[in-house]
Motif scaffolding. Structure first.
Motif, PDB file in Angstrom:
ATOM      1  N   LEU A 263       0.836  -1.201   0.000  1.00 24.14           N
ATOM      2  CA  LEU A 263       0.000   0.000   0.000  1.00 24.14           C
ATOM      3  C   LEU A 263       0.873   1.254   0.000  1.00 24.14           C
ATOM      4  O   LEU A 263       0.577   2.222  -0.714  1.00 24.14           O
ATOM      5  CB  LEU A 263      -0.923  -0.010   1.215  1.00 24.14           C
ATOM      6  N   GLN A 264       1.957   1.228   0.775  1.00 21.38           N
ATOM      7  CA  GLN A 264       2.852   2.386   0.806  1.00 21.38           C
ATOM      8  C   GLN A 264       3.509   2.602  -0.558  1.00 21.38           C
ATOM      9  O   GLN A 264       3.671   3.742  -1.000  1.00 21.38           O
ATOM     10  CB  GLN A 264       3.913   2.197   1.897  1.00 21.38           C
ATOM     11  N   VAL A 265       3.878   1.518  -1.223  1.00 21.00           N
ATOM     12  CA  VAL A 265       4.436   1.630  -2.576  1.00 21.00           C
ATOM     13  C   VAL A 265       3.415   2.266  -3.511  1.00 21.00           C
ATOM     14  O   VAL A 265       3.732   3.157  -4.306  1.00 21.00           O
ATOM     15  CB  VAL A 265       4.851   0.239  -3.108  1.00 21.00           C
ATOM     16  N   LYS A 266       2.177   1.837  -3.390  1.00 18.52           N
ATOM     17  CA  LYS A 266       1.116   2.375  -4.246  1.00 18.52           C
ATOM     18  C   LYS A 266       0.908   3.868  -3.991  1.00 18.52           C
ATOM     19  O   LYS A 266       0.772   4.654  -4.937  1.00 18.52           O
ATOM     20  CB  LYS A 266      -0.178   1.600  -3.999  1.00 18.52           C
ATOM     21  N   LEU A 267       0.896   4.257  -2.724  1.00 16.77           N
ATOM     22  CA  LEU A 267       0.687   5.665  -2.385  1.00 16.77           C
ATOM     23  C   LEU A 267       1.855   6.524  -2.853  1.00 16.77           C
ATOM     24  O   LEU A 267       1.665   7.622  -3.394  1.00 16.77           O
ATOM     25  CB  LEU A 267       0.485   5.816  -0.873  1.00 16.77           C
ATOM     26  N   GLU A 268       3.083   6.021  -2.629  1.00 19.37           N
ATOM     27  CA  GLU A 268       4.266   6.784  -3.030  1.00 19.37           C
ATOM     28  C   GLU A 268       4.382   6.887  -4.551  1.00 19.37           C
ATOM     29  O   GLU A 268       4.839   7.896  -5.077  1.00 19.37           O
ATOM     30  CB  GLU A 268       5.526   6.139  -2.451  1.00 19.37           C
ATOM     31  N   ALA A 269       3.963   5.841  -5.256  1.00 21.15           N
ATOM     32  CA  ALA A 269       4.063   5.850  -6.716  1.00 21.15           C
ATOM     33  C   ALA A 269       3.155   6.902  -7.336  1.00 21.15           C
ATOM     34  O   ALA A 269       3.406   7.368  -8.458  1.00 21.15           O
ATOM     35  CB  ALA A 269       3.722   4.469  -7.275  1.00 21.15           C
ATOM     36  N   SER A 270       2.101   7.273  -6.602  1.00 21.47           N
ATOM     37  CA  SER A 270       1.177   8.275  -7.127  1.00 21.47           C
ATOM     38  C   SER A 270       1.653   9.698  -6.863  1.00 21.47           C
ATOM     39  O   SER A 270       1.031  10.655  -7.318  1.00 21.47           O
ATOM     40  CB  SER A 270      -0.212   8.081  -6.503  1.00 21.47           C
ATOM     41  N   ARG A 271       2.759   9.834  -6.133  1.00 26.25           N
ATOM     42  CA  ARG A 271       3.296  11.152  -5.826  1.00 26.25           C
ATOM     43  C   ARG A 271       4.546  11.412  -6.660  1.00 26.25           C
ATOM     44  O   ARG A 271       5.238  10.476  -7.056  1.00 26.25           O
ATOM     45  CB  ARG A 271       3.643  11.250  -4.340  1.00 26.25           C
TER      46      ARG A 271
ATOM     47  N   LEU B 154       9.430   5.519  -1.760  1.00 26.28           N
ATOM     48  CA  LEU B 154       9.071   4.480  -2.724  1.00 26.28           C
ATOM     49  C   LEU B 154      10.112   3.360  -2.765  1.00 26.28           C
ATOM     50  O   LEU B 154       9.778   2.175  -2.607  1.00 26.28           O
ATOM     51  CB  LEU B 154       8.903   5.096  -4.119  1.00 26.28           C
ATOM     52  N   ILE B 155      11.371   3.725  -2.963  1.00 24.65           N
ATOM     53  CA  ILE B 155      12.430   2.717  -3.056  1.00 24.65           C
ATOM     54  C   ILE B 155      12.598   1.992  -1.723  1.00 24.65           C
ATOM     55  O   ILE B 155      12.761   0.764  -1.680  1.00 24.65           O
ATOM     56  CB  ILE B 155      13.759   3.355  -3.494  1.00 24.65           C
ATOM     57  N   ASP B 156      12.536   2.745  -0.613  1.00 21.52           N
ATOM     58  CA  ASP B 156      12.701   2.129   0.708  1.00 21.52           C
ATOM     59  C   ASP B 156      11.586   1.129   0.995  1.00 21.52           C
ATOM     60  O   ASP B 156      11.822   0.072   1.593  1.00 21.52           O
ATOM     61  CB  ASP B 156      12.732   3.199   1.795  1.00 21.52           C
ATOM     62  N   ALA B 157      10.374   1.456   0.593  1.00 23.38           N
ATOM     63  CA  ALA B 157       9.257   0.535   0.808  1.00 23.38           C
ATOM     64  C   ALA B 157       9.467  -0.754   0.019  1.00 23.38           C
ATOM     65  O   ALA B 157       9.228  -1.862   0.525  1.00 23.38           O
ATOM     66  CB  ALA B 157       7.940   1.199   0.411  1.00 23.38           C
ATOM     67  N   LYS B 158       9.930  -0.609  -1.209  1.00 21.84           N
ATOM     68  CA  LYS B 158      10.201  -1.808  -2.021  1.00 21.84           C
ATOM     69  C   LYS B 158      11.349  -2.618  -1.429  1.00 21.84           C
ATOM     70  O   LYS B 158      11.292  -3.859  -1.390  1.00 21.84           O
ATOM     71  CB  LYS B 158      10.529  -1.400  -3.458  1.00 21.84           C
ATOM     72  N   MET B 159      12.389  -1.935  -0.980  1.00 21.57           N
ATOM     73  CA  MET B 159      13.539  -2.635  -0.412  1.00 21.57           C
ATOM     74  C   MET B 159      13.146  -3.367   0.871  1.00 21.57           C
ATOM     75  O   MET B 159      13.591  -4.492   1.119  1.00 21.57           O
ATOM     76  CB  MET B 159      14.673  -1.655  -0.135  1.00 21.57           C
ATOM     77  N   ASN B 160      12.301  -2.743   1.699  1.00 23.14           N
ATOM     78  CA  ASN B 160      11.837  -3.418   2.908  1.00 23.14           C
ATOM     79  C   ASN B 160      10.985  -4.636   2.570  1.00 23.14           C
ATOM     80  O   ASN B 160      11.052  -5.663   3.254  1.00 23.14           O
ATOM     81  CB  ASN B 160      11.036  -2.445   3.782  1.00 23.14           C
ATOM     82  N   TYR B 161      10.192  -4.525   1.525  1.00 26.48           N
ATOM     83  CA  TYR B 161       9.381  -5.655   1.064  1.00 26.48           C
ATOM     84  C   TYR B 161      10.298  -6.807   0.654  1.00 26.48           C
ATOM     85  O   TYR B 161      10.084  -7.969   1.029  1.00 26.48           O
ATOM     86  CB  TYR B 161       8.517  -5.210  -0.121  1.00 26.48           C
ATOM     87  N   ILE B 162      11.329  -6.487  -0.118  1.00 25.91           N
ATOM     88  CA  ILE B 162      12.270  -7.509  -0.591  1.00 25.91           C
ATOM     89  C   ILE B 162      13.000  -8.157   0.579  1.00 25.91           C
ATOM     90  O   ILE B 162      13.151  -9.384   0.641  1.00 25.91           O
ATOM     91  CB  ILE B 162      13.266  -6.892  -1.593  1.00 25.91           C
ATOM     92  N   LYS B 163      13.459  -7.342   1.540  1.00 25.02           N
ATOM     93  CA  LYS B 163      14.188  -7.884   2.693  1.00 25.02           C
ATOM     94  C   LYS B 163      13.296  -8.809   3.527  1.00 25.02           C
ATOM     95  O   LYS B 163      13.745  -9.866   3.993  1.00 25.02           O
ATOM     96  CB  LYS B 163      14.714  -6.738   3.561  1.00 25.02           C
ATOM     97  N   ALA B 164      12.038  -8.398   3.719  1.00 29.22           N
ATOM     98  CA  ALA B 164      11.117  -9.246   4.484  1.00 29.22           C
ATOM     99  C   ALA B 164      10.830 -10.547   3.736  1.00 29.22           C
ATOM    100  O   ALA B 164      10.735 -11.623   4.347  1.00 29.22           O
ATOM    101  CB  ALA B 164       9.812  -8.485   4.745  1.00 29.22           C
ATOM    102  N   TRP B 165      10.699 -10.466   2.427  1.00 28.46           N
ATOM    103  CA  TRP B 165      10.497 -11.655   1.580  1.00 28.46           C
ATOM    104  C   TRP B 165      11.686 -12.612   1.711  1.00 28.46           C
ATOM    105  O   TRP B 165      11.519 -13.828   1.816  1.00 28.46           O
ATOM    106  CB  TRP B 165      10.304 -11.169   0.150  1.00 28.46           C
ATOM    107  N   GLN B 166      12.900 -12.052   1.742  1.00 22.74           N
ATOM    108  CA  GLN B 166      14.102 -12.872   1.841  1.00 22.74           C
ATOM    109  C   GLN B 166      14.220 -13.590   3.184  1.00 22.74           C
ATOM    110  O   GLN B 166      14.918 -14.596   3.284  1.00 22.74           O
ATOM    111  CB  GLN B 166      15.350 -12.001   1.616  1.00 22.74           C
TER     112      GLN B 166
END
Length: 715
Positions: A356-364, A587-599
């Motif tokens: 959701l944070q990625v989605k919100l940030e992508a719109s800004r 935006l990038i930080d949210a994606k990176m946190n998503y990736i780290k949690a996935w890992q």
């Protein structure tokens, strides 16, 4: 004797060559000692058409092989009088589905090894480290119902007829037997496997090439065209058709952010596995990296999926990898939503909040990131990076202790609760004193016994163990599951911590020790902090920071189907509560946190295969990770035995009986793969070995020869 202008009995014959651009056939008078390059030169002279033929080469449909070695003779290639060759462009339009499920139409070299084709595609898309990706054929739901060898065979129907009467190529959605001397032997041979037919985004308007190389090219030894200025067309949510040159100014922003939802076609072709066996069967579609995509049944306008295959992401840098980070994030997102990888409900809500944070940030509007991989970084940034690397190197070479004595070995001590489950008994956790030192975990009955080093209840060598989290924050449950190698297989035991800080200390310690790294390793503190950060993200907030009335949240776009049992309103509320923890991430930080949690998920990066061990009838599950191979329970996924790559001596495939043998220091294992070709398993193991050889040398070049040596296989 002379007939029709040719000397009869001189050993020459008429070679039939079909020119695909012109849809016409030519007869070329040749002898067996004529070189492939000479055949093409005579053909071009006979055509008497002024155009650039430099991207063309000879394809032998019957043998399913390219004749790109222009200095080889017809005799050396095995071409005789009954052969029909095709003179066709090497670069053709391929429909590529990216990890974010978007479709692109790209000009791809169909004549070189798949590994090289992927490298070129990634270069065009500005994705660094292409060795982590590969092509796979799209699957349909039927592929999850059958093992590789049991797939129903499909009739080989002809797609049509050339206007001069020659039959077109057979159904290109079938793995075709390979006889290429340049590829690995036996991979995907005689296979009944069929790719899911995917309707091209557009049919070719005519049989003439859509894009022919520009410039006045000359014949090249290998016939590889270097001009890649063909069109890159977007299908799905983006409908414009632009060339790479036109996209140069917008490619970064276009591929670094994905549409909120995929196209209806992409959604239609998603397959969702419902069991471990079905997850294993999803690995059947990977192409053989040692063969060209043409040799594997792919034809112009067919669809291939570009995916991250090896889950070791090297040097993931937000400054240079905006596109790469986005595509990894998207692949992770769809793995979770598609239930290809499991997570708890709390973790699912955390992932939904980050999404959701990625989605919100992508719109800004986003601040411009310098150097998204296309230009060198400024001098100041280079100096900062060099200093940071130097600091990391120096810290990594020292021993982190609480004492000034660098000879002291760091040690972790605590009182923890312990449980070793036994069948048919209900046992509660009991408190013991634990200490971890030199990769060994010791358990004592009392603190005094621990301090004085009396005989422990037992000690475990953590190296080679499987370490799995079992956490539920709302229930204050912080458990570490250890699976310890034993002669009978993997022995399970559970360690329960009192709070998240204690859990982070011991989980980080166990994870590093399992990899053979002690508490002295400089990465221990960062490992511990990463675990704490992940736990903090899972804590629900009492008050959402976003008004739910201002957002249109379709919960099925954020939550995996198995967690959709609650009411939509309740799920939306919980997503917003979890979002309060990540509201400040960019935006990038949210994606990176998503990736780290996935890992950090237990099943991350483990590719599954259904196998049978030699002389056994029972089907087993094999998991291949970045540093190990695991025998797993086919129903529960429990680890039964683990073999580490650092104890592996050799691995190869007997192509005649499709058996793979892996030699370790203490034993050899021999098995056949049921859910995919043995070459796929071989390539996963060799690929991870190859990735482990990468160094921090910024000037390193991709060693394709080593990759094929490790993954190509041999008879």
């Amino acid at each position: 004797m002379i007939a029709n202008g040719h000397v009869v009995g001189d050993g020459s014959w008429d070679l039939r060559v079909f020119v695909t651009d012109l849809q016409t056939e030519r007869l070329i008078r040749v002898k067996g000692d004529v070189h492939i390059g000479g055949v093409m030169l005579r053909l071009v002279e006979d055509l008497e058409i002024s155009m650039d033929w430099s991207d063309h080469a000879l394809w032998w449909p019957e043998q399913n092989v390219w004749l790109t070695r222009t200095r080889s003779t017809l005799d050396q290639c095995g071409v005789h009088a009954d052969a029909l060759l095709h003179f066709t462009p090497m670069h053709k339009i391929l429909r590529v589905q990216l990890p974010d499920l978007r479709y692109l139409e790209m000009r791809v070299d169909f004549s070189i090894k798949t590994f090289s084709s992927v490298t070129q595609v990634c270069k065009d898309l500005r994705i660094r480290h292409p060795e982590e990706l590969s092509f796979c054929k799209p699957l349909d739901h039927n592929h999850l119902k059958y093992n590789y060898k049991d797939m129903p065979k499909k009739k080989q129907e002809h797609n049509g007829v050339h206007k001069n009467g020659h039959i077109c190529a057979n159904d290109t959605n079938t793995f075709i037997a390979n006889s290429s001397p340049g590829g690995s032997t036996g991979s995907l041979d005689n296979s009944p496997f069929m790719c899911a037919p995917v309707t091209p985004s557009r049919a070719p308007a005519s049989s003439t090439p859509i894009n022919s190389p520009a410039g006045n090219g000359t014949w090249k030894r290998n016939g590889y065209g270097n001009d890649l200025n063909g069109s890159l067309n977007y299908s799905g949510n983006i409908t414009s058709s632009l060339s790479l040159d036109e996209l140069n100014g917008t490619l970064d922003s276009t591929l670094a952010q994905s549409p909120p939802t995929p196209s209806p076609e992409a959604k239609r072709h998603l397959v969702r596995p419902k069991s471990l066996v079905e997850k294993a069967r999803m690995n059947v579609g990977w192409l053989d990296s040692s063969l060209s995509i043409m040799e594997q049944g792919v034809r112009e306008h067919d669809t291939l999926c570009l995916r991250f295959k090896f889950f070791v992401f090297y040097d993931l840098n937000p400054k240079y990898d905006a596109i790469r980070i986005n595509q990894i994030y998207e692949q992770a997102k769809w793995q979770l939503l598609n239930e290809e990888i499991d997570c708890t409900e709390e973790e699912m809500l955390m992932f939904a909040a980050l999404q959701l944070q990625v989605k919100l940030e992508a719109s800004r509007p986003q601040p411009m990131l310098e150097n998204n991989g296309s230009t060198p970084s400024p001098i100041d940034d280079d100096i900062d990076a060099a200093l940071n690397n130097l600091q990391t190197t120096l810290e990594g070479s020292s021993i982190s202790t609480n004492s000034n004595d660098i000879t002291q070995v760091p040690e972790l001590k605590d009182q923890l609760r312990f449980l070793k489950p036994k069948r048919f008994t209900l046992k509660a956790y009991k408190k013991y004193w634990f200490t971890c030192r030199d990769l060994h975990l010791y358990m004592y009955k009392s603190r005094e016994e621990m301090v004085h080093g009396h005989n422990p209840v037992f000690n475990i060598n953590l190296k080679g163990c499987e370490v799995t989290p079992d956490v539920n924050i709302t229930q204050n449950k912080y458990v570490i599951k250890l699976e310890v190698p034993s002669p009978e297989g993997m022995s399970e035991m559970y360690i329960r911590c009192d709070d998240e800080a204690q859990y982070a200390r011991w989980m980080g310690c166990c994870r590093l020790a399992a990899k053979g790294r002690s508490l002295a390793d400089s990465s221990y503190e960062s490992e511990k902090q990463t675990i704490l950060d992940l736990l903090n993200l899972q804590k629900p907030s009492e008050q959402p920071v976003v008004n739910p009335n201002t957002l249109d949240i379709q919960v099925e776009d954020f939550i995996a189907p198995k967690y959709l049992k609650r009411s939509r309103a309740k799920l939306t509320q919980r997503i917003l509560e979890a979002h309060a923890n990540v509201k400040d991430l960019g935006l990038i930080d949210a994606k990176m946190n998503y990736i780290k949690a996935w890992q950090l998920l237990p099943d991350f990066g483990v590719s599954l295969f259904v196998i049978k061990f030699m002389n056994l009838k029972k089907e087993e599950l094999l998991g291949v990770g970045y540093n190990r191979v695991m025998k797993m329970d086919i129903n529960t996924g429990d680890h039964q035995k683990t073999w580490r790559f650092n104890t592996m001596k050799a691995w190869n495939v007997n192509w005649e009986n499709q058996h793979m043998m892996v030699q370790f220091e203490d034993e050899n294992i021999v098995f056949s793969c049921l859910s995919a070709d043995c070459k796929v398993v071989h390539e996963f193991i060799g690929g991870y070995i190859f990735l482990s050889t990468r160094s921090k040398d910024a000037s390193q070049t991709l060693n394709e020869e080593l990759f094929h040596k490790l993954t190509g296989g041999w008879s």
